[in-house]
Design a protein around this motif. Structure first.
Motif, PDB file in Angstrom:
ATOM      1  N   PRO A 197     -61.076 -46.833 -51.674  1.00  0.00           N
ATOM      2  CA  PRO A 197     -61.562 -46.446 -50.343  1.00  0.00           C
ATOM      3  C   PRO A 197     -60.965 -45.101 -49.899  1.00  0.00           C
ATOM      4  CG  PRO A 197     -59.803 -48.033 -50.124  1.00  0.00           C
ATOM      5  CD  PRO A 197     -60.044 -47.885 -51.603  1.00  0.00           C
ATOM      6  N   ILE A 198     -61.178 -44.057 -50.711  1.00  0.00           N
ATOM      7  CA  ILE A 198     -60.598 -42.745 -50.399  1.00  0.00           C
ATOM      8  C   ILE A 198     -61.617 -41.641 -50.629  1.00  0.00           C
ATOM      9  CG2 ILE A 198     -58.265 -43.509 -51.017  1.00  0.00           C
ATOM     10  CD1 ILE A 198     -58.570 -41.992 -53.637  1.00  0.00           C
ATOM     11  N   GLN A 199     -61.349 -40.511 -49.979  1.00  0.00           N
ATOM     12  CA  GLN A 199     -62.125 -39.283 -50.203  1.00  0.00           C
ATOM     13  C   GLN A 199     -61.129 -38.144 -50.354  1.00  0.00           C
ATOM     14  OE1 GLN A 199     -65.285 -38.536 -47.375  1.00  0.00           O
ATOM     15  NE2 GLN A 199     -65.112 -36.324 -47.664  1.00  0.00           N
ATOM     16  N   MET A 200     -61.226 -37.402 -51.469  1.00  0.00           N
ATOM     17  CA  MET A 200     -60.243 -36.363 -51.767  1.00  0.00           C
ATOM     18  C   MET A 200     -60.838 -34.974 -51.595  1.00  0.00           C
ATOM     19  SD  MET A 200     -57.943 -37.955 -54.838  1.00  0.00           S
ATOM     20  CE  MET A 200     -59.165 -37.831 -56.127  1.00  0.00           C
ATOM     21  N   ASP A 201     -60.052 -34.102 -50.966  1.00  0.00           N
ATOM     22  CA  ASP A 201     -60.438 -32.710 -50.735  1.00  0.00           C
ATOM     23  C   ASP A 201     -59.355 -31.823 -51.344  1.00  0.00           C
ATOM     24  OD1 ASP A 201     -61.123 -30.204 -49.863  1.00  0.00           O
ATOM     25  OD2 ASP A 201     -61.176 -30.720 -47.726  1.00  0.00           O
ATOM     26  N   PRO A 202     -59.495 -31.490 -52.648  1.00  0.00           N
ATOM     27  CA  PRO A 202     -58.441 -30.714 -53.310  1.00  0.00           C
ATOM     28  C   PRO A 202     -58.327 -29.279 -52.798  1.00  0.00           C
ATOM     29  CG  PRO A 202     -60.336 -30.983 -54.748  1.00  0.00           C
ATOM     30  CD  PRO A 202     -60.604 -31.822 -53.548  1.00  0.00           C
ATOM     31  N   VAL A 203     -59.424 -28.721 -52.290  1.00  0.00           N
ATOM     32  CA  VAL A 203     -59.389 -27.336 -51.807  1.00  0.00           C
ATOM     33  C   VAL A 203     -58.434 -27.221 -50.616  1.00  0.00           C
ATOM     34  CG1 VAL A 203     -60.736 -25.463 -50.806  1.00  0.00           C
ATOM     35  CG2 VAL A 203     -61.722 -26.883 -52.632  1.00  0.00           C
ATOM     36  N   ASN A 204     -58.530 -28.144 -49.677  1.00  0.00           N
ATOM     37  CA  ASN A 204     -57.694 -28.107 -48.477  1.00  0.00           C
ATOM     38  C   ASN A 204     -56.462 -29.005 -48.582  1.00  0.00           C
ATOM     39  OD1 ASN A 204     -59.476 -26.368 -46.835  1.00  0.00           O
ATOM     40  ND2 ASN A 204     -60.902 -28.108 -46.979  1.00  0.00           N
TER      41      ASN A 204
ATOM     42  N   ASP B 273     -50.370 -33.871 -45.415  1.00  0.00           N
ATOM     43  CA  ASP B 273     -49.166 -33.498 -46.154  1.00  0.00           C
ATOM     44  C   ASP B 273     -49.114 -34.317 -47.443  1.00  0.00           C
ATOM     45  OD1 ASP B 273     -46.735 -32.665 -47.037  1.00  0.00           O
ATOM     46  OD2 ASP B 273     -45.567 -33.677 -45.477  1.00  0.00           O
ATOM     47  N   ILE B 274     -49.620 -33.727 -48.527  1.00  0.00           N
ATOM     48  CA  ILE B 274     -49.684 -34.465 -49.788  1.00  0.00           C
ATOM     49  C   ILE B 274     -48.596 -34.022 -50.762  1.00  0.00           C
ATOM     50  CG2 ILE B 274     -52.156 -34.847 -49.541  1.00  0.00           C
ATOM     51  CD1 ILE B 274     -52.570 -32.621 -51.637  1.00  0.00           C
ATOM     52  N   GLY B 275     -47.707 -33.143 -50.341  1.00  0.00           N
ATOM     53  CA  GLY B 275     -46.593 -32.723 -51.192  1.00  0.00           C
ATOM     54  C   GLY B 275     -47.063 -32.059 -52.475  1.00  0.00           C
ATOM     55  N   ASN B 276     -46.506 -32.519 -53.595  1.00  0.00           N
ATOM     56  CA  ASN B 276     -46.853 -31.951 -54.900  1.00  0.00           C
ATOM     57  C   ASN B 276     -47.915 -32.758 -55.634  1.00  0.00           C
ATOM     58  OD1 ASN B 276     -44.873 -29.870 -54.652  1.00  0.00           O
ATOM     59  ND2 ASN B 276     -43.284 -31.349 -55.267  1.00  0.00           N
ATOM     60  N   PHE B 277     -48.637 -33.553 -54.904  1.00  0.00           N
ATOM     61  CA  PHE B 277     -49.633 -34.411 -55.546  1.00  0.00           C
ATOM     62  C   PHE B 277     -50.666 -33.590 -56.311  1.00  0.00           C
ATOM     63  CE2 PHE B 277     -53.631 -36.787 -55.571  1.00  0.00           C
ATOM     64  CZ  PHE B 277     -53.215 -37.989 -56.133  1.00  0.00           C
ATOM     65  N   ASP B 278     -50.972 -34.051 -57.534  1.00  0.00           N
ATOM     66  CA  ASP B 278     -51.918 -33.369 -58.400  1.00  0.00           C
ATOM     67  C   ASP B 278     -53.197 -34.200 -58.484  1.00  0.00           C
ATOM     68  OD1 ASP B 278     -53.228 -31.851 -60.225  1.00  0.00           O
ATOM     69  OD2 ASP B 278     -51.850 -32.223 -61.897  1.00  0.00           O
ATOM     70  N   PHE B 279     -54.307 -33.600 -58.074  1.00  0.00           N
ATOM     71  CA  PHE B 279     -55.587 -34.306 -58.113  1.00  0.00           C
ATOM     72  C   PHE B 279     -56.142 -34.417 -59.530  1.00  0.00           C
ATOM     73  CE2 PHE B 279     -55.367 -32.613 -53.832  1.00  0.00           C
ATOM     74  CZ  PHE B 279     -55.868 -33.645 -53.044  1.00  0.00           C
ATOM     75  N   ALA B 280     -55.788 -33.471 -60.381  1.00  0.00           N
ATOM     76  CA  ALA B 280     -56.467 -33.325 -61.664  1.00  0.00           C
ATOM     77  C   ALA B 280     -55.958 -34.312 -62.708  1.00  0.00           C
ATOM     78  CB  ALA B 280     -56.279 -31.907 -62.188  1.00  0.00           C
ATOM     79  N   GLY B 281     -56.882 -34.641 -63.630  1.00  0.00           N
ATOM     80  CA  GLY B 281     -56.519 -35.461 -64.776  1.00  0.00           C
ATOM     81  C   GLY B 281     -56.236 -34.594 -65.986  1.00  0.00           C
ATOM     82  N   ASP B 282     -55.966 -35.223 -67.109  1.00  0.00           N
ATOM     83  CA  ASP B 282     -55.667 -34.489 -68.336  1.00  0.00           C
ATOM     84  C   ASP B 282     -56.892 -33.833 -68.941  1.00  0.00           C
ATOM     85  OD1 ASP B 282     -53.031 -35.037 -68.185  1.00  0.00           O
ATOM     86  OD2 ASP B 282     -53.065 -36.702 -69.618  1.00  0.00           O
TER      87      ASP B 282
ATOM     88  N   ASP C 283     -62.756 -28.118 -65.283  1.00  0.00           N
ATOM     89  CA  ASP C 283     -63.123 -27.159 -64.250  1.00  0.00           C
ATOM     90  C   ASP C 283     -61.960 -27.058 -63.263  1.00  0.00           C
ATOM     91  OD1 ASP C 283     -64.217 -25.729 -62.117  1.00  0.00           O
ATOM     92  OD2 ASP C 283     -66.208 -26.584 -62.438  1.00  0.00           O
ATOM     93  N   ILE C 284     -61.491 -25.842 -63.032  1.00  0.00           N
ATOM     94  CA  ILE C 284     -60.362 -25.677 -62.120  1.00  0.00           C
ATOM     95  C   ILE C 284     -60.751 -25.982 -60.676  1.00  0.00           C
ATOM     96  CG2 ILE C 284     -59.249 -23.963 -63.575  1.00  0.00           C
ATOM     97  CD1 ILE C 284     -60.320 -21.815 -61.679  1.00  0.00           C
ATOM     98  N   PHE C 285     -62.036 -26.055 -60.410  1.00  0.00           N
ATOM     99  CA  PHE C 285     -62.492 -26.316 -59.046  1.00  0.00           C
ATOM    100  C   PHE C 285     -62.590 -27.821 -58.741  1.00  0.00           C
ATOM    101  CE2 PHE C 285     -64.288 -22.133 -60.102  1.00  0.00           C
ATOM    102  CZ  PHE C 285     -63.660 -21.380 -59.122  1.00  0.00           C
ATOM    103  N   LEU C 286     -62.418 -28.672 -59.720  1.00  0.00           N
ATOM    104  CA  LEU C 286     -62.457 -30.121 -59.551  1.00  0.00           C
ATOM    105  C   LEU C 286     -63.692 -30.554 -58.750  1.00  0.00           C
ATOM    106  CD1 LEU C 286     -58.689 -30.756 -58.668  1.00  0.00           C
ATOM    107  CD2 LEU C 286     -59.787 -30.999 -60.889  1.00  0.00           C
TER     108      LEU C 286
END
Length: 293
Positions: free
Chosen positions: A120-127, A143-152, A156-159
């Motif tokens: 139940p989430i929506q992720m906005d990696p740009v912001n 405030d997501i700290g150092n959280f990384d959205f990307a997988g291995d 695409d760097i734009f996710l």
């Protein structure tokens, strides 16, 4: 004449001596009477202390559009609590009671290695924003700290594709403690030592502790978490009802063993927002001793 008077006096003396002897014998043989001590009458006041194993649930009622994980992870949990009540016997069968007990409502949803679209989430990696549509309301985490959205395997760097995001570990916990103040009317059926109990009434619950927490972690770096705490918006007072059927066994005139299974349910939504309804409920198995003063 003198002899006659002497003989008469002797007869009187003998009769008096005989009467004195009878009186003395009767007095010495008579049983000693002891004062009668009356047994203290029973008071109309009773007091009960009990242990209360219970299956409790937050009574989550999913609103339309609520994520599926909240509809399938709402099983009642077993808890142990204690309580007491004071009663006033209106009659031999009816007792009005005022009680105090507490209930703990805990729930946890732990999901590992899940795709973002399954949560139940929506992720906005740009912001750098994650929006969580939790069971207690919508939470926006800036405030997501150092959280990384990307997988291995991101290509695409734009996710901009679901496959670009990493799988996630998702954990949501609730811990609520409510003190219950029930006002009930009990009815006893039976004339022997063992009696059937019927009880029902109203319950006011006071929320004294409320904790909520969500943690989200990338499966590739599970220790690097996005965490949000105490995002709930709940009411301090909740009103409900209780009904129970049980047994009472008189150990003596003043002491009784009581067992009373009962069901408590809130009439009021504890949640302040409209994302979902929380109506705490519990199935209780009360066991205890009742003392009549």
């Amino acid at each position: 004449s003198t002899q006659s008077r002497s003989s008469a006096a002797s007869d009187v003396y003998k009769r008096q001596s005989l009467m004195d002897s009878i009186i003395n014998t009767t007095s010495s043989d008579a049983p000693v009477k002891t004062p009668i001590t009356e047994e203290k009458a029973l008071s109309k006041i009773t007091s009960t202390l009990f242990i209360l194993p219970n299956f409790s649930s937050l009574g989550f009622d999913a609103a339309s559009g609520t994520h599926e994980i909240y509809k399938t992870n709402n099983e009642p949990k077993l808890h142990l609590s204690f309580g007491a009540n004071v009663g006033y016997k209106i009659s031999d069968k009816l007792t009005l009671k005022l009680g105090l007990s507490y209930h703990q409502f805990k729930s946890e949803i732990a999901l590992n290695d899940m795709r973002p679209k399954e949560l139940p989430i929506q992720m906005d990696p740009v912001n750098g924003i994650i929006t969580i549509f939790s069971s207690l309301g919508t939470v926006v985490v800036n405030d997501i700290g150092n959280f990384d959205f990307a997988g291995d395997d991101e290509d695409d760097i734009f996710l901009d594709d679901e496959d670009d995001f990493a799988s996630l570990n998702y954990n949501e916990e609730h811990d609520f403690l409510l003190f219950d103040i029930p006002i009930t009317l009990g009815y006893e059926i039976g004339k022997g030592k063992l009696k059937l109990l019927l009880e029902g009434g109203l319950v006011t619950s006071i929320l004294t502790k409320a904790n909520s927490k969500i943690e989200i972690g990338n499966v590739h770096s599970p220790d690097d978490l996005v965490s949000v705490k105490d995002y709930h918006q709940t009411k301090k007072l909740v009103y409900g009802g209780t009904i129970g059927v049980g047994l009472k066994y008189n150990i003596s005139k003043r002491v009784s063993l009581v067992g009373l299974p009962s069901y408590n349910m809130s009439f009021v939504d504890m949640n302040k927002n409209s994302d979902s309804k929380l109506k705490p409920n519990s199935t209780n198995f009360s066991f205890g001793l009742q003392f009549q003063f």
